[in-house]
Design a protein around this motif. Structure first.
Motif, PDB file in Angstrom:
ATOM      1  N   GLY A 112     -16.475-102.916 -54.686  1.00 13.48           N
ATOM      2  CA  GLY A 112     -16.752-104.350 -54.778  1.00 13.48           C
ATOM      3  C   GLY A 112     -18.113-104.745 -54.254  1.00 13.48           C
ATOM      4  N   ALA A 113     -18.404-106.019 -54.394  1.00 14.07           N
ATOM      5  CA  ALA A 113     -19.657-106.547 -53.854  1.00 14.07           C
ATOM      6  C   ALA A 113     -19.670-106.378 -52.334  1.00 14.07           C
ATOM      7  CB  ALA A 113     -19.806-108.015 -54.245  1.00 14.07           C
ATOM      8  N   PHE A 171     -22.686-105.121 -49.129  1.00 14.95           N
ATOM      9  CA  PHE A 171     -23.174-105.758 -47.898  1.00 14.95           C
ATOM     10  C   PHE A 171     -23.646-104.695 -46.901  1.00 14.95           C
ATOM     11  CE2 PHE A 171     -19.986-109.510 -48.596  1.00 14.95           C
ATOM     12  CZ  PHE A 171     -20.772-109.982 -49.639  1.00 14.95           C
ATOM     13  N   TRP A 214     -20.168-116.363 -48.591  1.00 15.59           N
ATOM     14  CA  TRP A 214     -20.536-114.997 -48.983  1.00 15.59           C
ATOM     15  C   TRP A 214     -21.820-114.553 -48.303  1.00 15.59           C
ATOM     16  CZ3 TRP A 214     -16.712-112.259 -50.190  1.00 15.59           C
ATOM     17  CH2 TRP A 214     -15.652-112.789 -50.917  1.00 15.59           C
ATOM     18  N   THR A 251     -27.696-115.211 -51.751  1.00 14.51           N
ATOM     19  CA  THR A 251     -26.519-115.298 -52.612  1.00 14.51           C
ATOM     20  C   THR A 251     -26.837-116.342 -53.669  1.00 14.51           C
ATOM     21  OG1 THR A 251     -25.179-114.849 -50.654  1.00 14.51           O
ATOM     22  CG2 THR A 251     -24.009-115.646 -52.612  1.00 14.51           C
ATOM     23  N   ASN A 297     -25.261-117.614 -56.214  1.00 15.54           N
ATOM     24  CA  ASN A 297     -24.243-118.646 -56.420  1.00 15.54           C
ATOM     25  C   ASN A 297     -23.142-118.458 -55.384  1.00 15.54           C
ATOM     26  OD1 ASN A 297     -22.810-120.768 -57.919  1.00 15.54           O
ATOM     27  ND2 ASN A 297     -21.443-119.127 -58.573  1.00 15.54           N
ATOM     28  N   THR A 300     -19.803-118.834 -54.536  1.00 18.47           N
ATOM     29  CA  THR A 300     -18.623-119.009 -55.381  1.00 18.47           C
ATOM     30  C   THR A 300     -17.606-119.996 -54.797  1.00 18.47           C
ATOM     31  OG1 THR A 300     -18.964-116.649 -55.746  1.00 18.47           O
ATOM     32  CG2 THR A 300     -16.979-117.591 -56.696  1.00 18.47           C
ATOM     33  N   ASP A 339     -27.234-111.333 -54.505  1.00 15.51           N
ATOM     34  CA  ASP A 339     -25.809-111.238 -54.820  1.00 15.51           C
ATOM     35  C   ASP A 339     -25.542-112.167 -56.007  1.00 15.51           C
ATOM     36  OD1 ASP A 339     -23.074-111.367 -55.015  1.00 15.51           O
ATOM     37  OD2 ASP A 339     -22.710-111.731 -52.882  1.00 15.51           O
ATOM     38  N   SER A 399     -22.789-112.016 -57.878  1.00 21.69           N
ATOM     39  CA  SER A 399     -21.388-111.734 -58.244  1.00 21.69           C
ATOM     40  C   SER A 399     -20.762-112.735 -59.196  1.00 21.69           C
ATOM     41  CB  SER A 399     -20.523-111.657 -56.987  1.00 21.69           C
ATOM     42  OG  SER A 399     -20.833-110.490 -56.276  1.00 21.69           O
ATOM     43  N   GLY A 428     -20.063-107.990 -58.191  1.00 23.97           N
ATOM     44  CA  GLY A 428     -18.687-107.543 -58.402  1.00 23.97           C
ATOM     45  C   GLY A 428     -18.293-108.004 -59.798  1.00 23.97           C
ATOM     46  N   GLN A 432     -15.480-108.679 -61.261  1.00 25.05           N
ATOM     47  CA  GLN A 432     -14.272-109.462 -61.565  1.00 25.05           C
ATOM     48  C   GLN A 432     -14.487-110.953 -61.734  1.00 25.05           C
ATOM     49  OE1 GLN A 432     -15.057-108.019 -58.769  1.00 25.05           O
ATOM     50  NE2 GLN A 432     -14.339-109.064 -56.950  1.00 25.05           N
TER      51      GLN A 432
HETATM   52  C1  PLP Z   1     -16.293-112.475 -54.839  1.00 27.08           C
HETATM   53  C2  PLP Z   1     -17.633-112.370 -54.223  1.00 27.08           C
HETATM   54  C3  PLP Z   1     -17.978-111.315 -53.365  1.00 27.08           C
HETATM   55  C4  PLP Z   1     -16.986-110.228 -52.959  1.00 27.08           C
HETATM   56  O1  PLP Z   1     -16.641-109.481 -54.042  1.00 27.08           O
HETATM   57  P1  PLP Z   1     -15.659-108.200 -53.896  1.00 27.08           P
HETATM   58  O2  PLP Z   1     -15.928-107.484 -55.178  1.00 27.08           O
HETATM   59  O3  PLP Z   1     -14.271-108.742 -53.791  1.00 27.08           O
HETATM   60  O4  PLP Z   1     -16.068-107.437 -52.703  1.00 27.08           O
HETATM   61  C5  PLP Z   1     -19.253-111.268 -52.857  1.00 27.08           C
HETATM   62  N1  PLP Z   1     -20.166-112.204 -53.182  1.00 27.08           N
HETATM   63  C6  PLP Z   1     -19.875-113.235 -53.999  1.00 27.08           C
HETATM   64  C7  PLP Z   1     -20.932-114.241 -54.325  1.00 27.08           C
HETATM   65  C8  PLP Z   1     -18.599-113.353 -54.546  1.00 27.08           C
HETATM   66  O5  PLP Z   1     -18.309-114.372 -55.361  1.00 27.08           O
END
Ligand code: PLP
Length: 348
Positions: free
Chosen positions: A63-64, A68, A90, A136, A138, A140, A160, A162, A181, A183
């Motif tokens: 994952g993201a 880190f 985040w 970061t 965005n 989230t 980031d 993600s 990440g 997902q």
């Molecule tokens: C969801 C999210 C993460 C964490 O992602 P994982 O894949 O669950 O570790 C990190 N940064 C941002 C901006 C996110 O939206």
């Protein structure tokens, strides 16, 4: 959401991929069938984002959140300091992980304004000896998104992405490293995409685990060990789908329209509110609250009956959040807006 077309294709190919006699889930990651799937996905991502060969494109796990730690381990390169923007939940997680490896200088801190805005760039405090600058793009949870890429001169910029990668075109050459990440806006969980400038790689902290070493991952085509093969395959189908929609320019137009009309509906109502500075409102995550918090449960229950799911806000913030990622059709946003206006008529 994932595009229905992608899931239907995966369903059709589930038991027997392209007459191979195997499901993608059953393939050896080193066999010719899976190699072609993996390489095609990488080529398509490179094409969508116009990524040059100066950059490695990695398909990793963990994952993201693993990034880190991997970022300081790989990018400090003998330095002891890194600059971090703190614009929300985040950012904070990235910062506390980085603090295990180096001194973290905070460029600007949005927590004093509850992460509803980003201070003017004239007030940002960069350090001259930072190994990299992290932000970061965005947030989230808070729905707070940078409207521009920070200018960090020669210091590599780490981002980031993600919850916003592939929502619109970006100039990859402005970045030292991009990670996301999968997902949120790409595919199913289990995969994290890292795009990193190759000249930054190779000088890791001594105790860096092999699996956390970008150079080793790049040298092994992200297959130092068995990768998340099925998630990688599905991400490839999503890249295809984005190409069929007209690529990132087309995605940007659709996403722009979706977010504009949802914020307009919120701002035009007396029942719903979004606290984020208009300039920094997220295209992908739209948090909103009801003026009267006691209506939250009713709102979510009625929304569910109307087929509008996953609207509950993150537990850190409460209220609601509409995540309108690439795969959410404009009609889905229209349905939410119509539902909100009807709810306001009844309860406003
Ligand atoms: C969801 C999210 C993460 C964490 O992602 P994982 O894949 O669950 O570790 C990190 N940064 C941002 C901006 C996110 O939206």
């Amino acid at each position: 959401m994932l595009p229905a077309e992608v899931m239907l294709q995966a369903q059709a190919e589930m038991l027997d991929w392209h007459n191979s006699g195997m499901s993608v889930m059953e393939m050896s990651h080193r066999g010719p069938e899976y190699s072609s799937i993996a390489q095609k996905a990488e080529a398509e991502l490179r094409e969508l984002l116009t990524i040059s060969d100066d950059y490695a494109v990695l398909f990793l796990q963990g994952g993201a959140s693993s990034q880190f730690a991997m970022i300081p381990m790989n990018l400090l390169r003998g330095k002891t300091k890194a600059d971090y923007f703190n614009t929300g939940a985040w950012s904070e997680k990235a910062i506390s992980e980085a603090q295990k490896y180096c001194d973290v200088n905070i460029v600007t801190d949005s927590t004093a304004n509850h992460c509803t805005t980003i201070a003017d760039k004239n007030t940002w405090q960069f350090s001259a000896d930072a190994a990299y600058v992290h932000y970061t793009v965005n947030e989230t949870i808070h729905g707070l998104e940078f409207d521009d890429i920070p200018d960090t001169g020669d210091i590599p910029l780490v981002a980031d992405f993600s919850s916003t990668l592939l929502s619109r075109p970006i100039d990859v050459s402005r970045f030292g490293l991009i990670y996301a990440g999968a997902q949120k806006n790409i595919g199913p969980a289990g995969l994290c995409i890292v795009i990193v400038r190759r000249d930054l790689l190779g000088d890791t902290l001594a105790a860096t685990p092999t699996m956390f070493n970008y150079k080793i991952q790049d040298d092994n085509g992200s297959m130092y060990n068995t990768p998340a093969t099925y998630s990688w395959y599905l991400a490839g189908l999503v890249f295809d789908w984005i190409k069929q929609q007209g690529g990132l320019v087309a995605m940007a137009e659709i996403n722009q329209r979706k977010q504009t009309k949802l914020y307009q509906a919120i701002d035009g109502s007396t029942l719903f509110q979004n606290p984020v500075d208009i300039r920094y409102r997220s295209w992908m995550n739209v948090p909103f609250t009801l003026v009267n918090d006691s209506l939250n449960t009713q709102f979510l229950a009625d929304a569910k009956l109307a087929g509008l799911l996953s609207l509950k806000g993150h537990k850190a913030l409460g209220g609601m959040r509409a995540s309108i990622y690439n795969a959410m059709p404009e009609a889905g946003v229209d349905a939410l807006i119509a539902f909100m206006s009807e709810f306001e008529r009844k309860h406003g």
